[in-house]
Write a protein that holds these residues in place. Structure first.
Motif, mmCIF file in Angstrom:
data_model
loop_
_atom_site.group_PDB
_atom_site.id
_atom_site.type_symbol
_atom_site.label_atom_id
_atom_site.label_comp_id
_atom_site.label_asym_id
_atom_site.label_seq_id
_atom_site.Cartn_x
_atom_site.Cartn_y
_atom_site.Cartn_z
ATOM 1 N N VAL A 170 26.239 60.423 1.368
ATOM 2 C CA VAL A 170 24.977 61.143 1.193
ATOM 3 C C VAL A 170 24.249 60.626 -0.056
ATOM 4 C CG1 VAL A 170 23.865 63.397 1.089
ATOM 5 C CG2 VAL A 170 25.975 63.139 2.378
ATOM 6 N N ALA A 171 25.010 60.228 -1.068
ATOM 7 C CA ALA A 171 24.371 59.687 -2.273
ATOM 8 C C ALA A 171 23.652 58.380 -1.955
ATOM 9 C CB ALA A 171 25.416 59.462 -3.371
ATOM 10 N N LEU A 172 24.290 57.519 -1.161
ATOM 11 C CA LEU A 172 23.623 56.266 -0.778
ATOM 12 C C LEU A 172 22.389 56.560 0.067
ATOM 13 C CD1 LEU A 172 26.559 53.777 0.027
ATOM 14 C CD2 LEU A 172 25.226 53.998 -2.066
ATOM 15 N N ALA A 173 22.520 57.534 0.975
ATOM 16 C CA ALA A 173 21.355 57.898 1.803
ATOM 17 C C ALA A 173 20.216 58.364 0.896
ATOM 18 C CB ALA A 173 21.744 58.986 2.798
ATOM 19 N N ALA A 174 20.557 59.121 -0.146
ATOM 20 C CA ALA A 174 19.517 59.626 -1.053
ATOM 21 C C ALA A 174 18.826 58.489 -1.795
ATOM 22 C CB ALA A 174 20.123 60.622 -2.041
ATOM 23 N N LEU A 191 18.733 55.314 -1.170
ATOM 24 C CA LEU A 191 18.081 54.309 -0.325
ATOM 25 C C LEU A 191 16.918 54.903 0.456
ATOM 26 C CD1 LEU A 191 21.318 52.589 1.014
ATOM 27 C CD2 LEU A 191 19.606 51.508 -0.458
ATOM 28 N N GLY A 192 16.732 56.209 0.332
ATOM 29 C CA GLY A 192 15.653 56.867 1.076
ATOM 30 C C GLY A 192 15.921 56.816 2.568
ATOM 31 N N ALA A 193 17.185 56.933 2.963
ATOM 32 C CA ALA A 193 17.524 56.847 4.391
ATOM 33 C C ALA A 193 16.888 57.993 5.156
ATOM 34 C CB ALA A 193 19.046 56.892 4.561
ATOM 35 N N ASP A 194 16.632 57.748 6.449
ATOM 36 C CA ASP A 194 16.032 58.800 7.262
ATOM 37 C C ASP A 194 17.064 59.844 7.643
ATOM 38 O OD1 ASP A 194 13.237 57.560 8.023
ATOM 39 O OD2 ASP A 194 14.737 55.968 7.934
ATOM 40 N N GLN A 195 18.314 59.418 7.715
ATOM 41 C CA GLN A 195 19.368 60.334 8.112
ATOM 42 C C GLN A 195 20.705 59.845 7.608
ATOM 43 O OE1 GLN A 195 20.803 62.170 11.990
ATOM 44 N NE2 GLN A 195 18.706 61.614 12.521
ATOM 45 N N CYS A 196 21.604 60.780 7.405
ATOM 46 C CA CYS A 196 22.968 60.403 7.076
ATOM 47 C C CYS A 196 23.862 60.952 8.172
ATOM 48 C CB CYS A 196 23.348 60.999 5.725
ATOM 49 S SG CYS A 196 24.993 60.502 5.225
ATOM 50 N N GLU A 197 24.515 60.060 8.903
ATOM 51 C CA GLU A 197 25.392 60.514 9.986
ATOM 52 C C GLU A 197 26.835 60.487 9.496
ATOM 53 O OE1 GLU A 197 22.963 59.113 13.933
ATOM 54 O OE2 GLU A 197 24.357 57.649 13.080
ATOM 55 N N ILE A 198 27.520 61.602 9.681
ATOM 56 C CA ILE A 198 28.918 61.693 9.281
ATOM 57 C C ILE A 198 29.757 61.715 10.550
ATOM 58 C CG2 ILE A 198 30.663 63.114 8.075
ATOM 59 C CD1 ILE A 198 28.603 62.185 6.084
ATOM 60 N N TYR A 199 30.449 60.627 10.830
ATOM 61 C CA TYR A 199 31.296 60.580 12.024
ATOM 62 C C TYR A 199 32.705 60.995 11.655
ATOM 63 C CZ TYR A 199 27.577 58.305 14.557
ATOM 64 O OH TYR A 199 26.386 58.045 15.169
ATOM 65 N N PHE A 210 24.027 66.645 -2.980
ATOM 66 C CA PHE A 210 23.078 65.530 -2.864
ATOM 67 C C PHE A 210 22.080 65.777 -1.746
ATOM 68 C CE2 PHE A 210 26.127 62.832 -5.182
ATOM 69 C CZ PHE A 210 25.238 62.243 -6.051
ATOM 70 N N GLY A 211 22.606 66.262 -0.616
ATOM 71 C CA GLY A 211 21.741 66.515 0.526
ATOM 72 C C GLY A 211 20.629 67.469 0.148
ATOM 73 N N LYS A 212 20.995 68.534 -0.549
ATOM 74 C CA LYS A 212 20.002 69.538 -0.904
ATOM 75 C C LYS A 212 19.041 69.009 -1.984
ATOM 76 C CE LYS A 212 19.287 74.127 -2.644
ATOM 77 N NZ LYS A 212 19.732 75.453 -2.985
ATOM 78 N N LYS A 213 19.610 68.383 -2.990
ATOM 79 C CA LYS A 213 18.776 67.892 -4.099
ATOM 80 C C LYS A 213 17.733 66.905 -3.621
ATOM 81 C CE LYS A 213 21.528 67.653 -8.220
ATOM 82 N NZ LYS A 213 22.378 66.811 -9.046
ATOM 83 N N PHE A 214 18.134 66.040 -2.694
ATOM 84 C CA PHE A 214 17.248 64.947 -2.297
ATOM 85 C C PHE A 214 16.782 65.081 -0.851
ATOM 86 C CE2 PHE A 214 19.988 63.275 -5.710
ATOM 87 C CZ PHE A 214 19.003 63.161 -6.675
ATOM 88 N N ASN A 215 17.042 66.285 -0.280
ATOM 89 C CA ASN A 215 16.531 66.602 1.046
ATOM 90 C C ASN A 215 16.918 65.568 2.108
ATOM 91 O OD1 ASN A 215 15.232 68.183 2.810
ATOM 92 N ND2 ASN A 215 13.160 67.486 2.300
ATOM 93 N N VAL A 216 18.194 65.250 2.158
ATOM 94 C CA VAL A 216 18.687 64.297 3.163
ATOM 95 C C VAL A 216 19.247 65.087 4.350
ATOM 96 C CG1 VAL A 216 20.304 62.397 3.596
ATOM 97 C CG2 VAL A 216 19.524 62.851 1.260
ATOM 98 N N PRO A 217 18.696 64.924 5.537
ATOM 99 C CA PRO A 217 19.298 65.599 6.691
ATOM 100 C C PRO A 217 20.665 64.966 6.983
ATOM 101 C CG PRO A 217 17.120 64.688 7.219
ATOM 102 C CD PRO A 217 17.515 64.134 5.899
ATOM 103 N N ILE A 218 21.676 65.818 7.170
ATOM 104 C CA ILE A 218 23.029 65.313 7.410
ATOM 105 C C ILE A 218 23.432 65.698 8.826
ATOM 106 C CG2 ILE A 218 25.438 65.414 6.632
ATOM 107 C CD1 ILE A 218 24.319 66.339 3.882
#
Ligand code: ADP
Ligand code: ASP
Ligand code: MG
Length: 594
Positions: free
Chosen positions: A158-162, A164-172, A218-226
């Motif tokens: 999630v930190a990398l997604a934040a 890098l400005g990723a559109d989504q972080c997928e957790i498999y 991280f998800g909340k701080k940087f608004n990354v959909p997980i």
């Protein structure tokens, strides 16, 4: 071009077949025109094996060497994953935490990320590579290898997604998504298609091992959909998003922390500063304290109980032994036979009667509650370890969590809202505050409440249930509840209500006094609840500590405490309301500004 981060946990890369299957998922996303960063965990149970191996050689292995050892697990996986992608005819480069430039502090085995450089990853992505990052690891100032704590690959992802400005972080992972509770513990658990960051923060920190709780920060701080989903199927999975995008169930999940320990400090002076003196050495060891309860003092002494993770009980007792002695108190042996069971839900903040429903269900199952603490969106109870599973099942059933009927299909059409924070902003913000630094959103004063304590009441199943049922019948909304524990059979129950409902609440308390026989009813018409809210409040042990310290310096006594991942609440005398607020504002001025 859009960018996705895909994280694969241990079971999802446990053998060559699974590594190839994960590689195919990444390649598919790449073929669909996304840039792809994979974050990979150690294969299968490799980290556990390494931990066991270290223990065979040294009972207390040096933390630095532990990190050196554990980081090898992820290094194996990233190399194999890059080979897998290559074998499918695509370009891939594997990177360790150090090679990416994940800088952390030096708290070995529980390091926090301070900064991440994106240049190298971006260059590699622009050249058409799939970037494969080792989860769970970083380096400190002196280039020592560090790890982020067990389960920390989620946080890397999630930190990398934040950044890098990723559109989504997928957790498999090895389940279909987020369930109402661990489906391996309660097979009747159901999939929850959407949870919000705050709920997931609580659930994760209260025992739902599916996500590392710091990843949600991280998800909340940087608004990354997980997006949590299965690596074994194409099921739609669960989304962890902003609360506006969730149903806001009254209770959306239940969690069990099986291995807790209760520490009790008896007969210490009831004066400003005592609490700070006790908790400062614990915070310095970065031990996370939960369920802090304090007895109302008879004379001028008080007793305080709290919980810590069971494997940190010995260390906790050791670091406070001297302080307790200095304060003239006594330290009871840690009770390591307790478990914490919690219900979490966003809707709880507005709906009355949730606590008494939970207490009644537990009473009907004949389960006694040692300690109770509540905060806005969670209720936790401490029970005997032997009752833990029963308690979890009882709570889960009471809130019909075994009857949710969604398969998450609606998530297939989920389009993440445009990120409010651009990657550039993230980087700028990080330069000011650091990645996992504390973020405080608000410091508030609620000056509308009163406190009631029922002192020394016989503690037996059903007591809290009857009491809070009667209070609910009077239409009184109870805010904070704390049940502390005196000795085997005696408890104090303290709760807060709106000041204009105090009389109704007192009459119920008087009735309880007659029915059960307690020592006395103690109440205070004007109390002040001071709340520091933000992200990661409990895991950043410094917030509760900073609050206690600031209040102690101002000579203000702390009467009640409740902590959660998003808030630290401290109750003080009403006369200290404004002064208390000011001293907390001063204390956290720097964090508030950033
Ligand atoms: P990974 O190796 O993919 O990171 P973990 O073992 O860390 O996988 O996390 C997945 C496991 O989390 C599941 O197998 C499940 O047993 C457990 N778990 C605990 N609580 C929950 C929950 N509320 N929902 C789903 N899984 C949960
Ligand atoms: N391999 C590490 C662990 O098992 C990190 C992770 O899997 O998230 O804890
Ligand atoms: Mg995990």
């Amino acid at each position: 071009m859009s960018l996705v981060v895909q994280k694969f946990g241990g079971t999802s890369v446990a053998n060559s077949e699974k590594i190839l299957s994960a590689a195919r998922k990444a390649v598919r996303a790449h073929q669909h025109g996304h840039q792809v960063v994979m974050v990979v965990s150690a294969m299968g149970k490799n980290t556990d094996t390494l931990v066991a191996l270290a223990a065979e050689i040294n009972e207390k292995p040096p933390a630095r060497e532990m990190d050196m050892l554990l980081s090898t697990g992820e290094q194996v996986s990233v190399a194999l994953m890059a080979m897998a992608i290559d074998s499918l005819g695509y370009k891939a480069v594997s990177l360790t935490g150090g090679q990416i430039g994940i800088k952390t502090d030096s708290s070995h085995t529980k390091a926090r990320i301070q900064s991440i450089s994106t240049d190298r990853m971006k260059e590699l992505l622009d050249e058409g590579n799939i970037v494969i990052a080792a989860g769970f690891q970083g380096i400190d100032e002196q280039f020592n290898i560090t790890t982020l704590g067990r389960g920390g690959s989620d946080t890397t992802a999630v930190a990398l997604a934040a950044v890098l400005g990723a559109d989504q972080c997928e957790i498999y992972t090895d389940v279909d998504g987020i369930y109402t509770t661990d489906p391996r513990v309660l097979p009747e658990a159901c999939l929850v298609p959407r949870v919000c960051y705050d709920e997931m923060l609580e659930l994760a920190s209260l025992g739902a091992g599916v996500m590392h709780s710091r990843s949600i920060e991280f998800g909340k701080k940087f608004n990354v959909p997980i997006h949590v989903r299965s690596s074994l199927s194409d099921a739609a999975g669960s989304l962890i998003v902003d609360d506006a995008d969730t149903a806001g169930l009254v209770v959306s999940g239940a969690a069990l922390t099986r291995d807790e320990a209760m520490i009790s400090v008896m007969d210490v002076p009831d004066v400003p500063g005592t609490i700070h003196k006790i908790f400062a050495p614990i915070a310095a060891k970065k031990i996370t304290v939960d369920m802090i309860v304090q007895n109302v003092s008879d004379d001028d002494t008080t007793s305080i109980s709290f919980t810590v993770p069971r494997d940190e009980a010995d260390e906790t007792v050791a670091v406070i032994a001297d302080v307790v002695k200095e304060l003239g108190g006594t330290l009871a042996p840690a009770n390591i036979d307790v478990s914490k069971v919690s219900a979490v839900g966003l809707g709880m903040a507005h709906e009355a009667g949730v606590a008494n429903r939970m207490f009644r269900a537990l009473a009907n199952a004949d389960i006694n509650l040692e300690i109770i603490t509540t905060s806005e969106i969670k209720i936790s109870v401490l029970v005997d370890r032997g009752n833990a599973l029963d308690a979890l099942r009882t709570i889960h059933g009471e809130f019909t969590l075994d009857k949710l009927e969604s398969d998450g299909k609606e998530n297939e059409s989920f389009v993440p809202a445009p990120r409010e924070i651009s990657a550039v902003d993230v980087i700028e913000r990080l330069q000011v505050i650091g990645m996992e630094a504390l973020t405080i959103d608000d410091i508030e004063l609620d000056d509308t409440q009163a406190r009631i304590t029922i002192c020394k009441i016989p503690n037996r199943p059903g007591l809290a249930a009857s009491l809070f049922e009667d209070i609910a019948k009077q239409g009184v909304f109870v805010d904070m509840i704390v049940q502390s524990f005196n000795n085997e059979q005696i408890a104090d129950i303290t709760f807060t209500v709106k000041r204009d409902q105090l009389q109704e609440a007192i009459s119920v308390a008087e009735k309880a006094k007659e029915t059960y026989g307690c020592e006395k009813i103690d109440y205070k018409e004007r109390i002040a609840k001071l709340s520091v809210s933000g992200i990661g409040m409990r895991s950043h042990t410094g917030v509760a500590m900073g609050s206690f310290e600031a209040l102690a310096e101002a000579g203000i006594n702390v009467e009640m405490i409740s902590t959660s991942e998003v808030r630290v609440n401290v109750v003080v005398d009403g006369d200290d309301a404004n002064r208390g607020l000011e001293c907390l504002q001063q204390k956290f001025a720097a964090e508030l500004e950033s």
